[in-house]
Structures are given as C-alpha cells and as structure tokens.
Design a protein around this motif. Sequence first.
Motif, PDB file in Angstrom:
ATOM      1  N   GLU A 189      47.752  10.104  35.139  1.00  7.47           N
ATOM      2  CA  GLU A 189      46.682   9.331  35.786  1.00  7.47           C
ATOM      3  C   GLU A 189      45.325   9.927  35.440  1.00  7.47           C
ATOM      4  O   GLU A 189      45.142  11.143  35.486  1.00  7.47           O
ATOM      5  CB  GLU A 189      46.867   9.311  37.296  1.00  7.47           C
TER       6      GLU A 189
ATOM      7  N   GLN B  30      54.182  10.202  35.267  1.00  5.25           N
ATOM      8  CA  GLN B  30      53.251   9.111  35.559  1.00  5.25           C
ATOM      9  C   GLN B  30      52.031   9.605  36.341  1.00  5.25           C
ATOM     10  O   GLN B  30      50.904   9.242  36.036  1.00  5.25           O
ATOM     11  CB  GLN B  30      53.960   7.993  36.336  1.00  5.25           C
TER      12      GLN B  30
ATOM     13  N   GLU C 178      59.344   8.214  32.191  1.00  5.19           N
ATOM     14  CA  GLU C 178      59.171   7.252  33.278  1.00  5.19           C
ATOM     15  C   GLU C 178      59.222   7.917  34.654  1.00  5.19           C
ATOM     16  O   GLU C 178      59.142   7.244  35.675  1.00  5.19           O
ATOM     17  CB  GLU C 178      60.256   6.170  33.197  1.00  5.19           C
TER      18      GLU C 178
END
Length: 116
Positions: free
Chosen positions: A113, A109, A104
């Motif tokens: 992408e 993250q 997380e």
Amino acid sequence: MTRRVALPGAAELFRTTVPRTDHADPPERASAESAARSVATRSGSGRRRHDSKITVYVSDEELLGLEQARLALRADHGIAVDRGRMVREAVAVVLADLDERGAESVLVQRLREPGE
C-alpha cells in the motif's frame, strides 16, 4: 479481598510444543505437501519460556486497540490471554497466510500500500 492468580490448565501445560513431522512420505509426495504442512503446523508459541526477544514500538492507538482486544477476548469469549501471546498468535496467522497465498497474502498486500 484476596487476589487469585490465574494459572494455565493442565491441557496447556502438557501440550506438545514441537510440531510433529512424519518422514514416511515418498519424496515427490513430501515436496508437494511441504507447503500445506507448514501452514497447518504454524501456530503461536503459547505459554512457555522464550529464548529470543524483539522490541516493537507501537502507537498509542495500536496499544489501546491491542488492550481492547485483550479485554474483549476475556469478556466476550472467556479467553484470558496476555498481549504477548496475542501478538505471537497474530504473527503466526500472518506468516501462515504468507506461506499459503504468497503475493496475494494480507501481509504482501498491506506492505505494498502506498504511503506506508
């Protein structure tokens, strides 16, 4: 007009550069707290001689953003810092977030992408 060199203060010159480790904890408690301790002790290396070096290429926009942030730190917060120290602090923040949050984390993250 004389130009004066800004030197670090005594607190920065004589600060501890090695994280303190306490081996008095029992093994089960130490294993549970090892992740929390690594996050708490992770910080940028600050002003000192560095033995390792990497080269990072950035875009013109990224370099301009870094320089603008450096100037904002100086003008708005009274913090005179060089770009290298800013980058080391940013790396420490991202790595601490990765240690603490894992999948997380901001790093995971952003790297997940699409199009990167």
